[in-house]
Design a protein around this motif. Structure first.
Motif, PDB file in Angstrom:
ATOM      1  N   ASP A  67     -30.395   6.890  17.731  1.00 22.78           N
ATOM      2  CA  ASP A  67     -29.669   7.155  16.494  1.00 22.78           C
ATOM      3  C   ASP A  67     -30.138   6.171  15.424  1.00 22.78           C
ATOM      4  O   ASP A  67     -30.469   5.021  15.720  1.00 22.78           O
ATOM      5  N   ALA A  68     -30.158   6.632  14.181  1.00 16.20           N
ATOM      6  CA  ALA A  68     -30.600   5.767  13.085  1.00 16.20           C
ATOM      7  C   ALA A  68     -29.439   4.948  12.528  1.00 16.20           C
ATOM      8  O   ALA A  68     -29.173   4.940  11.341  1.00 16.20           O
ATOM      9  N   ALA A  69     -28.745   4.252  13.407  1.00 12.14           N
ATOM     10  CA  ALA A  69     -27.655   3.373  12.993  1.00 12.14           C
ATOM     11  C   ALA A  69     -27.884   2.005  13.608  1.00 12.14           C
ATOM     12  O   ALA A  69     -27.778   1.849  14.822  1.00 12.14           O
ATOM     13  N   ILE A  70     -28.222   1.054  12.771  1.00 10.88           N
ATOM     14  CA  ILE A  70     -28.400  -0.317  13.241  1.00 10.88           C
ATOM     15  C   ILE A  70     -27.232  -1.133  12.686  1.00 10.88           C
ATOM     16  O   ILE A  70     -27.119  -1.335  11.479  1.00 10.88           O
ATOM     17  N   GLY A  71     -26.363  -1.547  13.566  1.00  7.65           N
ATOM     18  CA  GLY A  71     -25.139  -2.237  13.160  1.00  7.65           C
ATOM     19  C   GLY A  71     -24.025  -1.843  14.095  1.00  7.65           C
ATOM     20  O   GLY A  71     -24.195  -1.849  15.311  1.00  7.65           O
ATOM     21  N   HIS A  77     -27.484   7.757   9.035  1.00  8.58           N
ATOM     22  CA  HIS A  77     -26.977   8.371  10.267  1.00  8.58           C
ATOM     23  C   HIS A  77     -25.668   9.111  10.070  1.00  8.58           C
ATOM     24  O   HIS A  77     -25.007   9.488  11.029  1.00  8.58           O
ATOM     25  N   TRP A  78     -25.290   9.386   8.843  1.00  4.35           N
ATOM     26  CA  TRP A  78     -24.025  10.072   8.585  1.00  4.35           C
ATOM     27  C   TRP A  78     -24.166  11.573   8.823  1.00  4.35           C
ATOM     28  O   TRP A  78     -25.264  12.094   9.009  1.00  4.35           O
ATOM     29  N   GLY A  79     -23.044  12.291   8.780  1.00  3.47           N
ATOM     30  CA  GLY A  79     -23.061  13.727   9.027  1.00  3.47           C
ATOM     31  C   GLY A  79     -23.584  14.541   7.866  1.00  3.47           C
ATOM     32  O   GLY A  79     -23.750  15.753   7.977  1.00  3.47           O
ATOM     33  N   ARG A  80     -23.845  13.900   6.723  1.00  2.00           N
ATOM     34  CA  ARG A  80     -24.389  14.543   5.519  1.00  2.00           C
ATOM     35  C   ARG A  80     -23.507  15.668   4.984  1.00  2.00           C
ATOM     36  O   ARG A  80     -23.979  16.601   4.352  1.00  2.00           O
ATOM     37  N   ILE A  81     -22.209  15.569   5.286  1.00  2.00           N
ATOM     38  CA  ILE A  81     -21.237  16.505   4.726  1.00  2.00           C
ATOM     39  C   ILE A  81     -21.002  16.077   3.280  1.00  2.00           C
ATOM     40  O   ILE A  81     -20.486  14.995   3.025  1.00  2.00           O
ATOM     41  N   SER A  82     -21.408  16.928   2.346  1.00  2.00           N
ATOM     42  CA  SER A  82     -21.534  16.534   0.939  1.00  2.00           C
ATOM     43  C   SER A  82     -20.592  17.363   0.078  1.00  2.00           C
ATOM     44  O   SER A  82     -21.002  18.335  -0.563  1.00  2.00           O
ATOM     45  N   LEU A  83     -19.334  16.972   0.063  1.00  2.00           N
ATOM     46  CA  LEU A  83     -18.281  17.728  -0.602  1.00  2.00           C
ATOM     47  C   LEU A  83     -17.859  17.050  -1.900  1.00  2.00           C
ATOM     48  O   LEU A  83     -17.658  15.832  -1.944  1.00  2.00           O
TER      49      LEU A  83
END
Length: 579
Positions: A78-82, A113-119
């Motif tokens: 996953d592209a989440a470092i932290g 790494h977010w869900g890219r839900i763009s509301l």
């Protein structure tokens, strides 16, 4: 500790702390205006197209941990470092409080790494107090932000469909991907009970937008960050293009300690600790923009004490850190018996849901205020670490050809057979809702604890209210109604009050906002309607901190729009020599 100071000749027009959605957008808009910009990031550089960072299309078994996470909380690839817990970077909690704080230490921050839900927030979302009497209205309305939502849509790209729903504003949409089989079943079940299911709105390119980025090739791995830049990440879509203008210097592995000020109380720059040599450095600028995340920006401001700002920079109201709030969240899962042992084929799609349910009960009188949307998941994506867990619960629903329970698979071939039976037959849903901002939910400096860089850490005070608990209860009632209408076997029992109706802990949805909220009254807010500090006219905040309330929508698209709006205001104020 000696501080290494730049000479005046090296001063910047703007220093931006943080490279996520808000900081990244500010870097691009300000650089395109010809300003000299420094972007200061606490993590390392990151480019998913580079071989050393690329994790797309690699199967979990290539990881020595089979995909389990260490410094990547959602798995090795996953592209989440932290994460919520970072070695050497603690935080504390007040007695009886629950809050888990996610930090992303990498260029682009959480946008990797977010869900890219763009509301978009809707007209009601900026003025909720007018409807329920709770919290406060924003000092701006949808009409103020709409032009910037339009600009973000066109620059970054978002797929979706024109629906004409009042509080779910339509935008400039790319074609949405078609629903997958489990999503068709969800829509069919939801239609029976009059719950809307519409195409999702995700910032993933299904058509070309510009020459900087490629288009989606439907590997369903957006969480790994896209090597062709088809999904939106701040580093690849905003910061790196801004750097190509030659106007942006990027400082990585730089942990900001404070914003420095002069005798008049105006910002002069920042000091930071380099993680590479543990020395302290100072950068100078005409303007400082904080986009380090809602809580990190509040922490920097509270640690930036001086004679003119004895309680922390911009904190004459005592409101820095106050009104912290995160999205609510609860989940449920079921099995579709007639989809067991179904034919295998590639239905990966984009890295996220193809359909979702917007909040549909704005006009209904409920026992809780505000609402939630529903995110759906399931299908036959690549099995990840932990896939097949819970088989002891699920396999009771497997029958042989005579309708009798199949003998226990246990392990080995039997277990493999059970997993293959269930593969593609499970479906789940997650409610993500709006909580009511509370003055009593806040973060402050814990003067008894410092991180490994010697910087005082945050202490959190947070509790859910009955509003959020009742909302979670309603979520589960809705989940069961939809799953039942689909003909699904509902897994688990509906959680009761002793389990807080399955409500996730505050901070677990990673949508925290509101710590430096905007407002017209300097006595009850930190920033004005342009996200400019009341107490320091050349300090701005462009992350989730300025939010007065959160809506049931994911905050990223609004962070981007507000940051663009603030950046244009900074350019205007610099031209007029007001800052």
């Amino acid at each position: 500790m000696s501080i290494h100071i730049q000479t005046a000749a090296d001063a910047y027009d703007v220093i931006i702390v943080g490279s996520g959605a808000g900081g990244g957008m500010a870097s691009r808009i300000l650089a395109e205006a010809g300003l000299k910009v420094a972007v200061v990031e606490a993590g390392a550089d990151f480019d998913p197209a580079k071989e050393e960072h690329r994790t797309q299309l690699r199967p979990p078994w290539e990881s020595p941990r089979r995909g389990a996470g260490t410094v990547r909380p959602f798995g090795d690839f996953d592209a989440a470092i932290g994460g919520w817990d970072i070695e050497g970077e603690p935080y504390t909690r007040g007695q009886g409080s629950e809050f888990d704080w996610f930090r992303s230490r990498m260029l682009g921050g959480r946008t990797n790494h977010w869900g890219r839900i763009s509301l978009r927030f809707g007209p009601l979302d900026f003025k909720r107090k007018n409807l329920d009497g709770l919290g406060d209205n924003w000092p701006i309305g949808y009409e103020d932000v709409a032009p910037y939502y339009d600009k973000v849509d066109k620059l970054i790209g978002v797929f979706g469909s024109k629906e004409g729903i009042n509080n779910e504003p339509d935008g400039y949409f790319l074609p949405p991907p078609k629903p997958r089989l489990h999503e068709l079943r969800i829509k069919k079940g939801a239609d029976k009970i009059n719950i809307p299911v519409i195409p999702s709105r995700l910032s993933i390119l299904t058509r070309p937008v510009n020459n900087e980025r490629g288009t989606c090739f439907f590997c369903s791995q957006c969480n790994r960050a896209c090597q062709v830049y088809a999904d939106f990440s701040s580093g690849t879509c905003l910061v790196k293009p801004a750097m190509k203008k030659g106007q942006v210097d990027l400082f990585t592995m730089a942990m900001v300690r404070k914003v420095t000020t002069n005798d008049q109380g105006q910002a002069t720059g920042v000091t930071y600790i380099s993680k590479l040599d543990m020395k302290e450095y100072k950068l100078n600028a005409k303007v400082v923009v904080l986009g380090a995340s809602a809580c990190e920006s509040a922490r920097i401001m509270l640690n930036s004490k001086s004679k003119t700002h004895p309680n922390g920079l911009g904190n004459s109201s005592g409101h820095v850190g106050r009104y912290l709030h995160d999205s609510t969240g609860a989940d449920r899962m079921g099995i579709l018996p007639d989809m067991m042992d179904r034919q295998r084929y590639n239905e990966d799609g984009v890295g996220g849901m193809h359909v979702y349910t917007p909040w549909w009960l704005n006009e209904k009188d409920l026992d809780f205020a505000r609402g939630y949307h529903i995110e759906y998941w399931g299908g036959m994506g690549m099995p990840s670490y932990g896939f097949g867990g819970g088989m002891d619960t699920m396999r009771q629903y497997i029958k042989d050809e005579f309708g009798n329970p199949r003998p226990n698979g246990g392990y080995g071939e039997g277990l493999k057979k059970d997993i293959r039976t269930f593969y593609g037959s499970t479906v789940g849903m997650s409610g993500r809702g709006e909580s009511i901002p509370q003055y009593s939910n806040y973060c402050e400096i814990d003067n008894q604890v410092v991180d490994k860089y010697g910087i005082p850490v945050l202490k959190f005070h947070y509790k859910w209210t009955d509003q959020e608990l009742k909302q979670a209860q309603h979520m589960h009632e809705t989940f069961e109604e939809i799953l039942g209408s689909m003909g699904a076997i509902i897994l688990g029992n509906k959680p009761g009050p002793e389990q807080q109706y399955g409500l996730h802990k505050p901070g677990r949805i990673i949508h925290e906002v509101g710590t430096t909220r905007m407002g017209d009254d300097p006595a009850t807010s930190v920033l004005n309607k342009y996200s400019q500090a009341h107490d320091c006219k050349n300090l701005f905040v462009v992350d989730g901190g300025p939010f007065v309330s959160q809506a049931d929508k994911n905050p990223t698209w609004t962070i981007l729009a507000l940051s663009w709006r603030t950046s244009e205001y900074i350019i205007d104020q610099l031209k007029k020599k007001n800052i």
